[in-house]
Design an enzyme around this catalytic site. Sequence first.
Site, PDB file in Angstrom:
ATOM      1  N   GLU A 226      29.546  53.205  46.359  1.00 15.60           N
ATOM      2  CA  GLU A 226      28.389  52.884  47.188  1.00 15.60           C
ATOM      3  C   GLU A 226      28.430  53.748  48.448  1.00 15.60           C
ATOM      4  O   GLU A 226      27.429  54.275  48.895  1.00 15.60           O
ATOM      5  CB  GLU A 226      28.393  51.385  47.552  1.00 15.60           C
ATOM      6  CG  GLU A 226      27.163  50.981  48.372  1.00 15.60           C
ATOM      7  CD  GLU A 226      27.034  49.468  48.590  1.00 15.60           C
ATOM      8  OE1 GLU A 226      27.624  48.679  47.817  1.00 15.60           O
ATOM      9  OE2 GLU A 226      26.349  49.069  49.542  1.00 15.60           O
ATOM     10  N   ARG A 304      28.586  39.306  54.536  1.00 16.47           N
ATOM     11  CA  ARG A 304      28.344  38.586  53.285  1.00 16.47           C
ATOM     12  C   ARG A 304      29.395  37.487  53.099  1.00 16.47           C
ATOM     13  O   ARG A 304      29.105  36.411  52.578  1.00 16.47           O
ATOM     14  CB  ARG A 304      28.293  39.528  52.076  1.00 16.47           C
ATOM     15  CG  ARG A 304      27.734  38.829  50.838  1.00 16.47           C
ATOM     16  CD  ARG A 304      27.513  39.770  49.664  1.00 16.47           C
ATOM     17  NE  ARG A 304      26.196  40.357  49.613  1.00 16.47           N
ATOM     18  CZ  ARG A 304      25.104  39.741  49.132  1.00 16.47           C
ATOM     19  NH1 ARG A 304      25.183  38.516  48.649  1.00 16.47           N
ATOM     20  NH2 ARG A 304      23.952  40.357  49.122  1.00 16.47           N
ATOM     21  N   GLU A 707      26.906  41.006  40.088  1.00 18.43           N
ATOM     22  CA  GLU A 707      28.108  40.551  40.794  1.00 18.43           C
ATOM     23  C   GLU A 707      28.510  39.087  40.562  1.00 18.43           C
ATOM     24  O   GLU A 707      29.697  38.790  40.450  1.00 18.43           O
ATOM     25  CB  GLU A 707      27.932  40.784  42.301  1.00 18.43           C
ATOM     26  CG  GLU A 707      27.816  42.246  42.657  1.00 18.43           C
ATOM     27  CD  GLU A 707      27.359  42.438  44.100  1.00 18.43           C
ATOM     28  OE1 GLU A 707      26.173  42.240  44.375  1.00 18.43           O
ATOM     29  OE2 GLU A 707      28.198  42.756  44.942  1.00 18.43           O
TER      30      GLU A 707
HETATM   31  N1  MTE Z   1      28.928  46.992  35.370  1.00 18.22           N
HETATM   32  C1  MTE Z   1      29.464  48.142  34.911  1.00 18.22           C
HETATM   33  N2  MTE Z   1      29.629  48.293  33.586  1.00 18.22           N
HETATM   34  N3  MTE Z   1      29.850  49.139  35.755  1.00 18.22           N
HETATM   35  C2  MTE Z   1      29.715  49.010  37.124  1.00 18.22           C
HETATM   36  O1  MTE Z   1      30.068  49.935  37.872  1.00 18.22           O
HETATM   37  N4  MTE Z   1      28.999  47.571  38.989  1.00 18.22           N
HETATM   38  C3  MTE Z   1      28.772  46.195  39.421  1.00 18.22           C
HETATM   39  C4  MTE Z   1      27.785  45.499  38.493  1.00 18.22           C
HETATM   40  N5  MTE Z   1      28.175  45.671  37.125  1.00 18.22           N
HETATM   41  C5  MTE Z   1      29.172  47.800  37.639  1.00 18.22           C
HETATM   42  C6  MTE Z   1      28.756  46.812  36.704  1.00 18.22           C
HETATM   43  C7  MTE Z   1      28.276  46.087  40.784  1.00 18.22           C
HETATM   44  S1  MTE Z   1      29.377  46.115  42.046  1.00 18.22           S
HETATM   45  C8  MTE Z   1      26.947  45.929  41.051  1.00 18.22           C
HETATM   46  S2  MTE Z   1      26.385  45.744  42.634  1.00 18.22           S
HETATM   47  C9  MTE Z   1      25.936  45.921  39.986  1.00 18.22           C
HETATM   48  O2  MTE Z   1      26.508  46.091  38.699  1.00 18.22           O
HETATM   49  C10 MTE Z   1      24.937  47.035  40.272  1.00 18.22           C
HETATM   50  O3  MTE Z   1      23.985  47.152  39.294  1.00 18.22           O
HETATM   51  P1  MTE Z   1      22.656  46.261  39.238  1.00 18.22           P
HETATM   52  O4  MTE Z   1      22.161  46.138  40.640  1.00 18.22           O
HETATM   53  O5  MTE Z   1      21.769  47.041  38.382  1.00 18.22           O
HETATM   54  O6  MTE Z   1      23.064  44.954  38.673  1.00 18.22           O
HETATM   55  N1  LUZ Z   2      25.735  46.444  49.937  1.00 16.96           N
HETATM   56  C1  LUZ Z   2      25.062  46.356  51.084  1.00 16.96           C
HETATM   57  C2  LUZ Z   2      25.968  45.378  49.179  1.00 16.96           C
HETATM   58  O1  LUZ Z   2      24.895  47.373  51.758  1.00 16.96           O
HETATM   59  N2  LUZ Z   2      24.579  45.159  51.470  1.00 16.96           N
HETATM   60  C3  LUZ Z   2      24.762  44.028  50.756  1.00 16.96           C
HETATM   61  O2  LUZ Z   2      24.303  42.962  51.138  1.00 16.96           O
HETATM   62  C4  LUZ Z   2      25.503  44.126  49.565  1.00 16.96           C
HETATM   63  N3  LUZ Z   2      25.755  43.049  48.833  1.00 16.96           N
HETATM   64  C5  LUZ Z   2      26.461  43.162  47.718  1.00 16.96           C
HETATM   65  C6  LUZ Z   2      26.932  44.407  47.341  1.00 16.96           C
HETATM   66  N4  LUZ Z   2      26.681  45.500  48.059  1.00 16.96           N
HETATM   67 MO1  MOS Z   3      28.145  46.419  44.142  1.00 18.64          MO
HETATM   68  S1  MOS Z   3      29.761  45.910  45.301  1.00 18.64           S
HETATM   69  O1  MOS Z   3      27.002  45.918  45.299  1.00 18.64           O
HETATM   70  O2  MOS Z   3      28.159  48.085  44.303  1.00 18.64           O
END
Ligand code: MTE
Ligand code: LUZ
Ligand code: MOS
Length: 751
Positions: A226, A304, A707
């Site tokens: 991120e 958070r 998440e």
């Molecule tokens: N699933 C897989 N296979 N690989 C990933 O890197 N990242 C997770 C989750 N599931 C991830 C995953 C995280 S930290 C987040 S925030 C969400 O996927 C992001 O994708 P979305 O917003 O489309 O759910």
């Molecule tokens: N990233 C962010 C995040 O910048 N703000 C958020 O609230 C958040 N929450 C979950 C995962 N990434």
């Molecule tokens: Mo997920 S920790 O919001 O990339």
Amino acid sequence: MKNADLEKHVKGESLFVDDIPEPAGTLYAYVLDSPIAHGIIKSIDFGDIKSAEGFIDVLTWHDIEGENQVGGIIHDEVLLAEKEVHFIGEPIAVIVADSARNAKLIAKRISIEFEKLPVVLDPREAFSKKLLIKPPVIFQNGNVENAWKECSFIAEGTVESGGQEHLYLETQCALAVPKESDSIKIYSSTQGPTVVQRTAAKVLNLPMNKIEVDVLRLGGGFGGKEDQATHWAVLAALAAKKTKRPVKLVLSRLQDLRVTGKRHPYSSDYKIGLTDDGKILAFQVTYFQDAGACADLSPAILERTLFHVANSYHIPNILATGISCKTNIPPNTAFRGFGGPQAMFVMESAIYNASVISGIPVKLIQKNNLLDEGDEFHYGQIAENVNARKCWNYADEIYSFEKMESEVHKFNEDNKITKRGIAYMPVCFGISFTSTFLNQASALIHVYSDGSVGVSTAAIEMGQGVNAKIISIVSQTFSINSDKIRIESTNTTRIANTSATAASSGADLNGNAALIACKNILERLKKSAAEELSLNDYSSISIKEDWIYNKDIKTDLSWELLVNKSYMKRINLSSHAFYATPQIYFDRTINKGRPFAYHVYGTAATVVELDCILGRYQVESVSIVHDYGKSLHHNVDVGQVEGGLLQGIGWMTLEEIKYSDSGDLLSNSLSTYKIPDIYSAPREINIHFLKNSENPFGPLKSKAIGEPPLMYGIGTYFALLNAMRAFNPNVHYQISAPLTPEKVLLALYKK
Ligand code: MTE
Ligand code: LUZ
Ligand code: MOS
């Protein structure tokens, strides 16, 4: 209903950054990083590297034309160290050579003289030395001081939770290619292309329109990309600008493990107060967050944590303090759950100890305090469409908690040295970036003259199936077969000002934008069809499975024919659409507002079996009811629940990050850092989805899923604790995750 990438992945045909055919003349970069955790750089001796085989160039902070700064929230992180280093792995110089091997060999010839400074590794020590990322933050409601007087039981304690390595399969990497007029195209493995673009522009002293960032997919991110994919992309771009040649930078697994941040370890103090019938009246907590050497995303993560203090419960009096502490390890960063899991673990620990003190079963305390419709969260939001109790009750109905408990009880009566334990874990997770401005996205959809469709959004595919979900939205909205739809790479020239794909909101935000773009084109196509059919208005036109209907009667127009005729009539077959989550806001002067569009709910019941001689354990079953709204893609959602759960179990039981006293990562390989494998997976995972759940904020009434399921893993900790207490009711335990087999064994036999 397959994940869009499935076949390519299985055949090895999916492209990642390191697979992109390298342009002619590509150079390779290696980052020389700090071998000490804190000190002053006295001098750097580059020796004879200029004559070394393959040497092209070496860059230090002196080569930065713009700002030497990568800190997003707080400007406290240099890209390349100047005078002082603050953690092992802090980038100091970039060596550019004709091969990755030569670049690394050349780095070995450089010697740096340091003056060492004291190293702080413990967040509480950092706090006592006033080494803070920012002043403490307080969230509160009611009045805990008055409430303690009303409580029949009060429990206090300390909770430790450890860090966690993301272990994405694809390590951090980037390829930067110089283009015309000083512009640069960067292929990056990032969750946040705009963060890379903005930072590269700042460091290279270029306007953002001269930096193009392109992302096809990631081999996993989990939050680790991120914010922390940026450094490598910008370093590659810096080297490309200076050498005027393409530069590739790929971290080895070892370097990636050593230098990148992880989930934040937390050390927390709590006090919880209950009435005799198990109602939680008050909860006070202080979180010491181990931020590492710079802010990175720590303030947002800490916030958070403060939002998720009470997990899925309604507690009328809360006083929560978050303290972000500066230590000499790599800056910790986003990791699935983003501070939420750390808060929920403390909450569940407090309930556990309150149960031990009061004799009221944990399950009763949990159930008695679940959120109800109309309850006010401590941050001021009113709980709407609450599914906490629905998930709990549905889980109890289909899995029968009583039956599970009596089976565990029977097992424990029949067995002396293996014991079972059961625990429940309700989860409530807020959906939306807590920084309100990030809740925006756009989509660009082209319908080509042959009827095929190209879709661009800000969403990054990292294995979570967001592309499959967006295809599902486009396919349902146009009512055309999904094989006509192609998701393009995420590119900052097509989609600008992207928010990182994070906060589980990738499908929500980008899916909603794609939905609007589809509707725009659909309306034009329907008007065009009405014209073709000589109708006065288009309200009776519909499209069903690639064919045009008038008043539900099949016409002569196929999707392809209508598209082609519309093109010939010069009708716009493209749309760019924008979406911003409505209704949300948050006032940081009082820490109250409506930060989340909605919440995701669920309940898990976990049964473990513990070998009390060896300390080894097995998760027998995890039985979940999860609220996914009206799913966009059932199989993807099942995968996300399973994957999240496994990652949560790993964090709670196996994954132990260790630094030496001098701040060197000891758990720096897969032989010293254990992640869950098929043997540590639960023998049985049961997932049921809550029925009749619809979410007005999600595209096509879906809910975010990425998440929240990780937090079901927290149940494993308490199931294990119960198994330990079944063996030895007076077992001395201290709540500290991960609960590794050695910790279990030491606790079981401690006198
Ligand atoms: N699933 C897989 N296979 N690989 C990933 O890197 N990242 C997770 C989750 N599931 C991830 C995953 C995280 S930290 C987040 S925030 C969400 O996927 C992001 O994708 P979305 O917003 O489309 O759910
Ligand atoms: N990233 C962010 C995040 O910048 N703000 C958020 O609230 C958040 N929450 C979950 C995962 N990434
Ligand atoms: Mo997920 S920790 O919001 O990339």
